[in-house]
Design an enzyme around this catalytic site. Structure first.
Site, PDB file in Angstrom:
ATOM      1  CE1 TYR A 123     -24.971 -86.962  92.520  1.00 53.97           C
ATOM      2  CE2 TYR A 123     -27.298 -87.514  92.318  1.00 53.97           C
ATOM      3  CZ  TYR A 123     -26.268 -86.616  92.177  1.00 53.97           C
ATOM      4  OH  TYR A 123     -26.525 -85.364  91.678  1.00 53.97           O
ATOM      5  N   GLY A 153      -9.675 -91.377  88.919  1.00 52.29           N
ATOM      6  CA  GLY A 153     -10.167 -90.176  88.240  1.00 52.29           C
ATOM      7  C   GLY A 153      -9.416 -88.949  88.709  1.00 52.29           C
ATOM      8  CE  LYS A 203     -19.137 -77.233  91.127  1.00 54.34           C
ATOM      9  NZ  LYS A 203     -18.859 -78.547  91.723  1.00 54.34           N
ATOM     10  CG  ASP A 246     -18.173 -80.007  95.482  1.00 56.52           C
ATOM     11  OD1 ASP A 246     -19.376 -80.072  95.798  1.00 56.52           O
ATOM     12  OD2 ASP A 246     -17.776 -79.547  94.396  1.00 56.52           O
ATOM     13  N   GLY A 280     -12.738 -82.577  87.909  1.00 55.41           N
ATOM     14  CA  GLY A 280     -13.049 -81.502  88.854  1.00 55.41           C
ATOM     15  C   GLY A 280     -13.386 -82.044  90.236  1.00 55.41           C
ATOM     16  CB  THR A 334      -5.813 -87.884  80.809  1.00 57.04           C
ATOM     17  OG1 THR A 334      -6.898 -88.253  79.960  1.00 57.04           O
ATOM     18  CG2 THR A 334      -4.879 -86.923  80.105  1.00 57.04           C
ATOM     19  CG  ASN A 379      -7.549 -89.304  85.147  1.00 59.61           C
ATOM     20  OD1 ASN A 379      -8.686 -89.749  85.324  1.00 59.61           O
ATOM     21  ND2 ASN A 379      -7.313 -88.284  84.345  1.00 59.61           N
TER      22      ASN A 379
HETATM   23  P1  NAP Z   1     -14.992 -84.436  84.984  1.00 56.45           P
HETATM   24  O1  NAP Z   1     -14.233 -83.266  85.498  1.00 56.45           O
HETATM   25  O2  NAP Z   1     -15.536 -84.428  83.607  1.00 56.45           O
HETATM   26  O3  NAP Z   1     -14.018 -85.749  85.141  1.00 56.45           O
HETATM   27  C1  NAP Z   1     -14.398 -86.996  84.604  1.00 56.45           C
HETATM   28  C2  NAP Z   1     -13.396 -88.058  85.043  1.00 56.45           C
HETATM   29  O4  NAP Z   1     -13.839 -89.326  84.537  1.00 56.45           O
HETATM   30  C3  NAP Z   1     -11.978 -87.855  84.490  1.00 56.45           C
HETATM   31  O5  NAP Z   1     -11.029 -88.325  85.416  1.00 56.45           O
HETATM   32  C4  NAP Z   1     -12.002 -88.758  83.227  1.00 56.45           C
HETATM   33  O6  NAP Z   1     -10.724 -89.185  82.813  1.00 56.45           O
HETATM   34  C5  NAP Z   1     -12.793 -89.940  83.754  1.00 56.45           C
HETATM   35  N1  NAP Z   1     -13.365 -90.733  82.677  1.00 56.45           N
HETATM   36  C6  NAP Z   1     -14.425 -90.417  81.872  1.00 56.45           C
HETATM   37  N2  NAP Z   1     -14.641 -91.412  80.978  1.00 56.45           N
HETATM   38  C7  NAP Z   1     -13.702 -92.368  81.224  1.00 56.45           C
HETATM   39  C8  NAP Z   1     -13.403 -93.642  80.643  1.00 56.45           C
HETATM   40  N3  NAP Z   1     -14.125 -94.136  79.601  1.00 56.45           N
HETATM   41  N4  NAP Z   1     -12.376 -94.381  81.143  1.00 56.45           N
HETATM   42  C9  NAP Z   1     -11.646 -93.899  82.187  1.00 56.45           C
HETATM   43  N5  NAP Z   1     -11.883 -92.708  82.775  1.00 56.45           N
HETATM   44  C10 NAP Z   1     -12.894 -91.954  82.306  1.00 56.45           C
HETATM   45  O7  NAP Z   1     -16.228 -84.778  85.919  1.00 56.45           O
HETATM   46  P2  NAP Z   1     -16.416 -84.462  87.488  1.00 56.45           P
HETATM   47  O8  NAP Z   1     -17.051 -83.131  87.654  1.00 56.45           O
HETATM   48  O9  NAP Z   1     -15.124 -84.739  88.174  1.00 56.45           O
HETATM   49  O10 NAP Z   1     -17.528 -85.550  87.885  1.00 56.45           O
HETATM   50  C11 NAP Z   1     -17.265 -86.949  87.817  1.00 56.45           C
HETATM   51  C12 NAP Z   1     -18.491 -87.747  88.282  1.00 56.45           C
HETATM   52  O11 NAP Z   1     -18.762 -87.452  89.642  1.00 56.45           O
HETATM   53  C13 NAP Z   1     -19.783 -87.407  87.531  1.00 56.45           C
HETATM   54  O12 NAP Z   1     -20.475 -88.618  87.303  1.00 56.45           O
HETATM   55  C14 NAP Z   1     -20.560 -86.523  88.489  1.00 56.45           C
HETATM   56  O13 NAP Z   1     -21.955 -86.652  88.319  1.00 56.45           O
HETATM   57  C15 NAP Z   1     -20.130 -87.106  89.827  1.00 56.45           C
HETATM   58  N6  NAP Z   1     -20.185 -86.135  90.943  1.00 56.45           N
HETATM   59  C16 NAP Z   1     -20.884 -86.457  92.064  1.00 56.45           C
HETATM   60  C17 NAP Z   1     -20.937 -85.561  93.118  1.00 56.45           C
HETATM   61  C18 NAP Z   1     -21.712 -85.912  94.356  1.00 56.45           C
HETATM   62  O14 NAP Z   1     -22.092 -84.996  95.101  1.00 56.45           O
HETATM   63  N7  NAP Z   1     -21.918 -87.188  94.658  1.00 56.45           N
HETATM   64  C19 NAP Z   1     -20.247 -84.330  93.057  1.00 56.45           C
HETATM   65  C20 NAP Z   1     -19.526 -84.039  91.887  1.00 56.45           C
HETATM   66  C21 NAP Z   1     -19.495 -84.950  90.835  1.00 56.45           C
HETATM   67  P3  NAP Z   1      -9.852 -88.278  81.778  1.00 56.45           P
HETATM   68  O15 NAP Z   1      -9.256 -87.179  82.603  1.00 56.45           O
HETATM   69  O16 NAP Z   1      -8.861 -89.208  81.226  1.00 56.45           O
HETATM   70  O17 NAP Z   1     -10.829 -87.765  80.753  1.00 56.45           O
END
Ligand code: NAP
Length: 282
Positions: free
Chosen positions: A223, A128, A65, A101, A131, A154, A152
């Site tokens: 989801y 959170g 992206k 998004d 991205g 972090t 968050n």
């Molecule tokens: P990402 O950029 O990897 O971000 C992950 C987030 O989760 C960060 O804020 C991370 O915190 C936090 N996290 C992970 N493990 C953790 C833990 N053990 N304790 C506390 N916080 C934790 O991922 P993303 O792209 O934003 O996606 C996040 C989720 O959204 C995924 O499950 C994805 O499948 C879902 N999603 C859904 C849609 C939809 O259309 N419904 C669209 C996009 C994404 P840190 O920064 O501290 O690591």
């Protein structure tokens, strides 16, 4: 025949072909939408060459992206704000990029909560700062809330979102430490999980929802499963919940309209198709 794609690495789990395939069939359009696996090292060439290969455009997913953002010739204001592009198309020989998004997340809330739902919400708690959180905060900023608090693990990443986005609206943006979520919960009429916690294979997100207001809405962008442990706990506490599948379905609408010329609808039949696929994959 009009051709479109979703490009990513890995790409085999993407549900976008099911969504667009459903709409192509529903609207009787002579078109195709296919998965294309492209490694990061080859993505630049893909971006330059897809139109010559006969594609009208497509979706971009992880991990491309940001590179797509840098590689397009023109961007929408939303994509500019998020520095990430998930939808590509070519108009008059110019390669455009958008980020849908944001629209997907807000349209899901609007469809599920009804018109003017946000009038009852002053404070939003976003959990959170990855991205997906960035787009969600940008979408929320366009509405009339007083404050959006980002928590968050972090905290520097939450602070970075505040720094990057606060100039775009008068809604107050704040970052809080993960350990301080409890101090925001009593004010949070909308609670949004954007972390991967609660996703199949991940630990659950545990919040003390007894501290949340009785009129709070809880939504999760995870989801799989559809009803995450957070949503189940919110429902048990008597709070309104909105699951994350609608965001996935609604973010697909603008791309389909650009490539195929019809604005598609997110219907119960489409949702049932994807729910069956999620449940079949369990
Ligand atoms: P990402 O950029 O990897 O971000 C992950 C987030 O989760 C960060 O804020 C991370 O915190 C936090 N996290 C992970 N493990 C953790 C833990 N053990 N304790 C506390 N916080 C934790 O991922 P993303 O792209 O934003 O996606 C996040 C989720 O959204 C995924 O499950 C994805 O499948 C879902 N999603 C859904 C849609 C939809 O259309 N419904 C669209 C996009 C994404 P840190 O920064 O501290 O690591």
């Amino acid at each position: 025949m009009t051709k479109a794609f979703v490009v990513g690495h890995p790409i085999k789990h993407s549900r976008s072909p099911l969504i667009h395939g459903f709409w192509l069939k529903t609207y009787g359009i002579d078109g195709s939408y296919e998965r294309i696996e492209v490694e990061p090292v080859n993505f630049g060439n893909f971006l330059k060459g897809f139109h010559e290969q006969g594609f009208a455009g497509g979706n971009v997913t992880i991990p491309h992206k940001e590179v797509a953002f840098a590689g397009v010739m023109r961007r929408t204001e939303r994509a500019e704000r998020l520095k990430a592009v998930n939808t590509l198309w070519v108009k008059d020989g110019v390669l455009w990029g958008d980020n849908t998004d944001v629209l997907g997340f807000m349209a899901n809330l609007d469809q599920n909560l009804g018109i003017a739902w946000e009038q009852h919400v002053e404070t939003v708690l976003v959990l959170g700062a990855g991205g997906a959180a960035r787009g969600i905060v940008a979408g929320l900023q366009e509405r009339s809330f007083k404050r959006i608090v980002i928590a968050n693990r972090t905290i520097s990443k939450a602070q970075e979102i505040v720094r990057d986005l606060e100039r775009y609206s008068t809604v107050k943006l704040e970052a809080v430490a993960w350990d301080n979520i409890g101090s925001v919960l009593p004010d949070a009429q909308l609670i949004v999980n954007t972390t991967s916690l609660g996703m199949a294979g991940q630990p659950p997100l545990l919040l003390d929802l007894d501290r949340a207001p009785d009129n709070a809405v809880v939504t999760d962008i995870v989801y799989v499963p559809l009803k995450t442990p957070l949503l189940a706990a919110a429902e048990a506490r008597g709070l309104r919940i909105v699951d994350g599948l609608g965001m996935l379905l609604h973010q697909a609408v603008p791309g389909f309209e650009r490539w195929f010329g019809v604005r598609p609808e997110v219907t119960p039949e489409l949702r049932a198709l994807i729910v069956a696929d999620i449940e079949g994959g369990k």
